[in-house]
Design an enzyme around this catalytic site. Sequence first.
Site, PDB file in Angstrom:
ATOM      1  N   HIS A 113      40.085  51.174  30.764  1.00 22.16           N
ATOM      2  CA  HIS A 113      40.849  50.399  31.526  1.00 22.16           C
ATOM      3  C   HIS A 113      40.721  48.929  31.383  1.00 22.16           C
ATOM      4  O   HIS A 113      41.747  48.361  31.080  1.00 22.16           O
ATOM      5  CB  HIS A 113      40.329  50.712  33.053  1.00 22.16           C
ATOM      6  N   GLU A 114      39.272  48.441  30.983  1.00 28.72           N
ATOM      7  CA  GLU A 114      39.110  47.038  30.759  1.00 28.72           C
ATOM      8  C   GLU A 114      39.786  46.575  29.558  1.00 28.72           C
ATOM      9  O   GLU A 114      40.198  45.563  29.223  1.00 28.72           O
ATOM     10  CB  GLU A 114      37.673  46.743  30.853  1.00 28.72           C
ATOM     11  N   HIS A 160      43.226  45.741  29.644  1.00 33.01           N
ATOM     12  CA  HIS A 160      43.410  44.013  30.156  1.00 33.01           C
ATOM     13  C   HIS A 160      43.316  43.074  28.944  1.00 33.01           C
ATOM     14  O   HIS A 160      43.877  42.247  28.530  1.00 33.01           O
ATOM     15  CB  HIS A 160      42.418  43.768  30.915  1.00 33.01           C
ATOM     16  N   HIS A 172      46.408  43.610  26.254  1.00 26.39           N
ATOM     17  CA  HIS A 172      47.174  42.709  26.896  1.00 26.39           C
ATOM     18  C   HIS A 172      47.114  41.319  26.513  1.00 26.39           C
ATOM     19  O   HIS A 172      47.951  40.644  25.979  1.00 26.39           O
ATOM     20  CB  HIS A 172      47.253  43.196  28.398  1.00 26.39           C
TER      21      HIS A 172
END
Length: 604
Positions: free
Chosen positions: A395-396, A399, A402
């Site tokens: 998940h991290e 980020h 991105h």
Amino acid sequence: MTKSTVKRLSRSEVPLEETWNLADLFPSEEAWKMELTIIEEEITQFTRFKGTLHTNPQALLNCLQSQEQLQMKMIKAGTFANLRQAADGTDPRHQANSAKFSTLRTKSIAALSFITSEILALTNGTLEQFLNEEPKLKVYEKNLVELLETKKHSLLPETEEALAALGELQGAPYQIYQMTKLADMEFAPIHDQEGNELPVSFALYENRYEFSSDTDSRRKAYASFVSTLKQYKNTIAAAYSAEVKKQVTLSRLRKYESVTHMLLEPHQVTLDMYNHQIDTIFKELAPHMRRYAQLKKQVLGLDTMHFCDLKAPLDPDFNPSTTYEEASQVILESLKKMGPEYVEIIERGLKERWVDRADNIGKSTGAFCSSPYGAHPYILITWENNMRGCFTLAHEFGHAGHFFLANKHQRIMNVRPSMYFIEAPSTMNEMLLGQHLLAVHQDQQMRRWVVLQLLGTYYHNFVTHLLEAEYQRRVYKLAEAGKALTAKTLSDVTGEVLTEFWADTVEIDEGARLTWMRQPHYYMGLYPYTYSAGLTASTAVVQIIQEEGQPAVDRWLEVLKAGGTMKPLELLKHAGVDMSKPEPIRKAVAYVGSLIDELENSYK
């Protein structure tokens, strides 16, 4: 019987490889302090621009370019201070340096507040004329146009300057919350059935005990956790009440229709979209989640489903462990379909110490990714050697991937998209990880576990944060009606929201009613609802990639690189999802229902 105590490490005792490398930002604290001196000098030089922005396009361009350069320095310096504080909030030097930067930031905001005021004061047609005369202004056009759209809510320049000067005080409620939660709270240790003493902390409770398969330890840790929370409820209620009153007051000063209209404006979404996101999931997901709670109660053999049992593993004898290194490889495998450019970013992050995974005294709870412009991203997690942590790490890194791409392809002022979009790239990685694990595992127990992890992600975004969004919606309504936001009121609102959602399937006890004390997101505007928006979008995009393959992947990477150059609806339409319609939300809720169907069938 011999008793043993597990001692939590101080920051200085943590192995270097488990920490992030802040030298990539500044080689030393001294170098950071020298940068602050340079920043302070640059701030004082902005007086030369004051009163000139309306005179000619070159004056406006020079000011905006200087602002951009200062912003890049501020972000790197602020990130260094924030990350050191997050790694160990008990260190007085970190506290002092955070305060030092906060003061400088407030000084910067006050000194540069004239820029916004002078741009808003431009007469009609002036900006268009300047853009035609000076091509170099074109890169600032989107931000300038969006700023002019807020003109009707701006105050007199002197008032804006005064409000900017109070910036540090406006951030006080959050600072008080953080210091109370991280530096002041102490939790009584618990004892397991063999008599071993086990420490309890915010991080340990939310990352380990809440997911424990040992009902006795889980409930004891919850009791310790709640016992300490209760002691601070009035302090944190006062801090949160101040935050809410501040927002309500600002919305009235700026003549917004409501505080919600003001807080939604930066998200670039309509009030209808916001309400629909909350209403649809709150109503349509509840029946599915009640089935989930009833199944969990039955399988775990619980007399009563307590609130603290909701995150207990459904298959208590199967909680696969994994090392950080093993999890890293699994994540890289799962992301291969995203292509070599994307995978290389994640590989760098794993090799070059972008991640702080240690558990030490004073470390911030939860997980986050900070992506300073001009440097690489930084990820904070507390690694607990379980496979759930693999999903958190993926998940991290969503980020990180991105913003690495957005930072690389966009100027600093065009990097950040709407908060509405922020959680889409991160949850996208979780969905891809889940798909990969289901593809490589045929064992029914492991497949069931993977389904449970996907449900864990939907629980986090569609339940935990969605219920927080509903709570926020009700709290702001009370505040606008002039109701006092006491600890009792906040607990009552939380209790009502939880009871309406779970009905009689879960016992909503005092600790559940204190859930409002646990999330820092309440001090960040309307952040909680955006989790569900992002996961709705990523659920849809993953399905499109399954159907279309490489063309859909290429569009998604284009979306990541676009940063903030498009509004969230345009970004997602480019990826193939229309979030202006209710179908993606209903489809995502139905997908959660199908996961619970599969789970129920696996026990038949």
